[in-house]
Each structure stands twice: as C-alpha cells, then as structure tokens.
Design a protein around this motif. Sequence first.
Motif, short mmCIF file in Angstrom:
data_model
loop_
_atom_site.label_atom_id
_atom_site.label_comp_id
_atom_site.label_asym_id
_atom_site.label_seq_id
_atom_site.Cartn_x
_atom_site.Cartn_y
_atom_site.Cartn_z
N PHE A 475 -4.87 33.32 14.17
CA PHE A 475 -5.26 34.37 15.13
C PHE A 475 -5.25 33.80 16.54
N GLY A 476 -5.14 34.68 17.51
CA GLY A 476 -5.13 34.29 18.91
C GLY A 476 -6.29 34.94 19.64
N VAL A 477 -6.81 34.22 20.64
CA VAL A 477 -7.93 34.75 21.44
C VAL A 477 -7.63 34.49 22.91
N GLY A 478 -7.58 35.57 23.68
CA GLY A 478 -7.43 35.48 25.12
C GLY A 478 -8.76 35.80 25.79
N GLN A 479 -8.90 35.37 27.04
CA GLN A 479 -10.15 35.63 27.76
C GLN A 479 -9.88 35.79 29.26
N ILE A 480 -10.52 36.78 29.82
CA ILE A 480 -10.51 37.01 31.26
C ILE A 480 -11.95 37.14 31.73
N LYS A 501 1.72 44.10 21.05
CA LYS A 501 2.96 43.38 21.37
C LYS A 501 2.77 41.87 21.23
N ALA A 502 1.63 41.38 21.72
CA ALA A 502 1.35 39.94 21.65
C ALA A 502 1.22 39.48 20.20
N GLY A 507 3.47 36.21 15.95
CA GLY A 507 3.51 36.12 14.50
C GLY A 507 2.16 35.75 13.90
N VAL A 508 1.07 36.14 14.56
CA VAL A 508 -0.27 35.83 14.06
C VAL A 508 -0.80 37.02 13.27
N ASP A 509 -1.88 36.78 12.52
CA ASP A 509 -2.44 37.84 11.69
C ASP A 509 -3.29 38.82 12.49
N MET A 510 -3.91 38.32 13.55
CA MET A 510 -4.75 39.20 14.38
C MET A 510 -4.94 38.58 15.76
N VAL A 511 -5.30 39.43 16.71
CA VAL A 511 -5.49 39.01 18.09
C VAL A 511 -6.79 39.61 18.61
N PHE A 512 -7.54 38.77 19.37
CA PHE A 512 -8.76 39.24 20.04
C PHE A 512 -8.63 38.97 21.53
N PHE A 513 -9.37 39.75 22.33
CA PHE A 513 -9.36 39.52 23.78
C PHE A 513 -10.76 39.72 24.33
N MET A 514 -11.22 38.69 25.07
CA MET A 514 -12.57 38.71 25.63
C MET A 514 -12.54 39.13 27.10
N SER A 528 -7.04 43.69 17.84
CA SER A 528 -5.68 44.22 17.76
C SER A 528 -5.47 45.27 16.68
N ASP A 529 -6.30 45.26 15.62
CA ASP A 529 -6.07 46.18 14.50
C ASP A 529 -7.34 46.33 13.68
N GLU A 530 -7.26 47.06 12.61
CA GLU A 530 -8.44 47.32 11.79
C GLU A 530 -8.94 46.05 11.10
N GLN A 531 -8.03 45.20 10.69
CA GLN A 531 -8.45 43.96 10.06
C GLN A 531 -9.24 43.10 11.04
N ALA A 532 -8.76 43.02 12.28
CA ALA A 532 -9.45 42.25 13.31
C ALA A 532 -10.80 42.88 13.63
#
Length: 571
Positions: A475-480, A501-502, A507-514, A528-532
């Motif tokens: 999974f990926g995590v971005g932060q601003i 899109k990210a 090619g990750v299973d889920m994405v989060f953004f802070m 990014s989705d229901e699983q996340a």
Amino acid sequence: MMDTAKKEIYVFGHKNPDTDSICSAIAYAWLKNQIGAQARDSFASLTAQAYAQEQQPDTVYVPRRAGQLGPETEYLLKRFNTPAPVYTNDVRVQVSDIDIRKVDGIKETLSLKQAWTIMRSVNIATLPVLNKDRTLKGLITIGDIARSYMAVYDNTILGKSHTPFTNILDALDGTMIVGTSDGYVKDGTVTIATATTEMIRDHIHPGDVIILGNRYETQLCAIEQHAALLIVCEGSPVSRTIQKIAEQNGSAVISTPYDTYTVARLINQSVPVSYFMKKEDLVTFKTTDFIAEIKGTMLKKRHRDFPILSRSKRFVGMISRRSLINMPSKQIILVDHNEIDQAVDGITDASVIEIVDHHKLGTIETMSPISVRNQPVGCTATIIYQIFVENAVDIPENIAGLLCGAILSDTLLYRSPTCTPEDRAAAEALADIAHIKTHELAQAMFAAGSDLHSKSDEEIFYQDFKRFTAGSVTFGVGQIMSMTQNELDEIKARMIPYMHKAKKNHGVDMVFFMLTNIMDESTQLLYSDEQAREVAENSFMIPAENDQLYLAGVVSRKKQLIPRLMATLQQ
C-alpha cells in the motif's frame, strides 16, 4: 606514482523526498568529506614511503536526490543559499561509470599505414573515424587492414578510393618531384612498367599510376600516354626534360628509395581508411546507457571494442568486453530510509555501505556488514547533528539552518508525537549556529509548503508519498500538511479521484492520503477503495464519513498511522 582519481560515493534520501531527506543528504555528504579530509591530513606525519603505500584515491561524498523537491524544501535551500542535490533516478552502473578508453579519432583520408602505426603505438584494435564535429563516421579495425592486404586483388583500388598523393608519399617515403602533394588518384590502374616501350604503350591509359625505374624512354612513354602519376623507384634521377614534359602533360612524379617489388607491396598501404572502414550498422552506446541493458549486445557481437557517444552524439571513447570484468557497482549511503520500495531505482545493483535513519528497519539487504545508525528520534537530521558533535566538526551556518529546518519540518515544530528531547535540543542548538529563531523559520517553511495552488494533482500527491508492505499486501501513503483548513478541503476534492489513478500506476493493493492540519494537529485520512476504507476503520475503530476518517491528534505517518495499518493488515 600516487593515484589521484576521485571516487564518488552518493548520499541519497528516499524517493519523493521531504525536507529531512534532502537536508540530511546534503549535510551528511558535507560532514563525510570533512571527516575524510581530516583523515588524509593525519597521513602528513608518515614517511613519504608509508604515505605512498597508505594513500588511496580521494573519496568524495556527493548528495543526490531521487525525486522532485517540495516547495517547503525549495524555500529552505533558497533561504540558506544551498544548491539542490542533482536529480538521479537510477543508480545502476552506466557506461560513464566504467573505464572508457580515450582514443583520438582519425580522418577518413588517413592511410592504412598511418592507421596501423597508430594502432600499434597505443595497442588498440579499432580506430574511430570522425567528422570535423567529432561525430562518428565509421570504424577501421586490424581485421579491415589485414583484409586490404590478403583479400584484395584490384589494381584499380587507388583510383576507386581516391587515394591522396600525401598518403602515397608517406607509404613509400617518397619525394614529390613534379606536381603538388594535395592531389589524388582519380581513376585508372596501377601498372609496373617493365616491358618494352611498345608493349607499355598498349597497356598504359590516361589516369594510370605507373611504377617504373630510371629508363628515360619508359618515363617519356608513360607521360605521353597521360598517366596521372609516375613512381620512380630506387631514388633514380628524373631528368629536367622529363620533369618539364610531365608538367606540360599534367603528370605528377614521385621518387621513392624502394625497388619496384617493395613499392608494389607498400602501395596499397596508402589507400585511405574510408575505403575499408565499416560505415553501416555500427554498434554504438551512449555514456548514459546502463551496463545491464547493453551487456547482452556486447557479449553477442564479435567486436573487440565499442564506440561511446555523448548525448550530443559526439565521440567520447571506446569500451571493450573486458571492461565488464570486475565492474564496480556504485557505492551508496542511505539517509532517512531503509526500504527498497522507497530507495532510488537500481538500488539492488548498487552497494549500500552505510545507513543513517530514524524509521523501523526495512527491506534493504547488503552483501557484507555495513555501518547502520538507527535511532528512535523524530528526524534524521537530529542524528546527523549528533555525528557532527561526536566528530568535533564545526557546522557551517547554512548546514545548521538546513538541519534545523529539517527537524522543525519532521516534528511539526515539536508538536509531532515522534518528537523527542534530543530533537528539540538539536534544533535549538542548530538555530543558535544559524542565527535564526525556530518559530519564525517553522512558520515561513510551513507557509511555503502550504502554497499548493499552482501545483498539479500529480505534484501534490507525490510531494511526500511512500510505499509499504505488510505480509502480502502493498500500500502507499501520501501526506500533505497545511496551516489552513480551506486549502486542505480544496486538495481533498482533487486527491480523491487522483488516488484511483495512483493505485493503478503503482500496482499496489490500496492507497491512503493524509491531509494534515498543522494548526489543530489533526488529519483527514482519505482512502482509495472499499477495502482501504475497511482497513482504516478497523485500524482506528471509528467510522468513515464524507469519504474520509477524521483523526484528531494524528499528524505523524510514521508513528501514528503506519503502525496501526500494519497491525490491521497483518492480523
């Protein structure tokens, strides 16, 4: 003789670098260079012989970055008048990293004899033939020269190749008797005039090159038949009458000390390399090519040497397959990370020799033991400051300003739960050296970092983005971070659609953004989705509302978010 070659070791922060990653790389590279200089100075007390034995090529530590700078970091570098590290997206070995043999190119009019002489003098098997602008025109090899002697039975070759008279003079150690040396053979055959005058007259045609002796009648006959060039052997004298007639008929005359047999053997050495050189389908490489990508081509081809070109297609030098033997990998120091997914591309082909970090131990593997300094502090810059102190190295004002800014950024001006007393003490000490106030610097930095209106969705998303792995899940995590809620609300509307899109691109299973509000110390966590969404809800035991989780008191990705997500995913 001492080897004075410079050996570069690169200091890298992580991809999508934050302020700590960039500033720590700059400061640590500077510190390592100072420590190295002190070590070299210590050799001064040794004897000259011992110094020569101990001295190694100078090692230079160079900061690099694996991603684009954020506005906060740009502000800090500009304020403390420090250039940004050069962007390097891949640390695999490139052609420019190995031994490129410097070879002077030759002109296409150079004779085979001269080319052979150059090859023997510098012990190479291939010469590049260059244009005036140093672009590659062709290649001439020892094999090509051998073929010119062993496989060519053509008495018209001098005319076909437009051989310059200068080449013939050089090959035969000749002297120009009639004509000028800037002429050349335009057509015709090469003939040895040893028969009777009557027979010679039937076999000589205009434009021919005639090899002959001191017989007046033969010389006159060749001139009357409008031969282009007479080669008079064994240094025989050429009468004034013959010279005058030759001038009138446009025939050139060369005198050589060699006999006719030797001249016949040597004459083909005057042919210009352009006639035998390889011009088509040349296998060339660029200085920026990666060895891993061209190695297969080099091993398949039977060539000994391969020409190297610059980005502007200018010839640089040659490499051979032997260059691949014991090819050294690039040496890297990692700061502010130790995860493969966060490291510069090609890190598995490089040699990691040191790590300085403040995160959990990750996935970097090394072939041999290395120095690792990993401390539970809020910022890598704090550790760098401690190493300065331990080595009694004075910190310049600009480096102190960068390190202080990095600590303030990572700890959110001491508000982050990752902040330790060591971080605060380091930042205040660095502020004194840089003659700045921590609160004033922090406000200016955060304001610069919050100015995101001119940034694209991609630039905002990847300004501080990291990948993580928990078991089989990636999974990926971005932060601003921003000082105003209004700006965070605007960014939220742009990030929600971009996260899909990210996720696909990585090619990750889920994405989060802070979306972190610095002033009220809270985070809006996007998914990014229901699983996340389900993972986030289970991690914090609160429901999502309006496409987000509101996390009061959560500002640290490393200490407050990632551990909870990891725990949920590993269950």
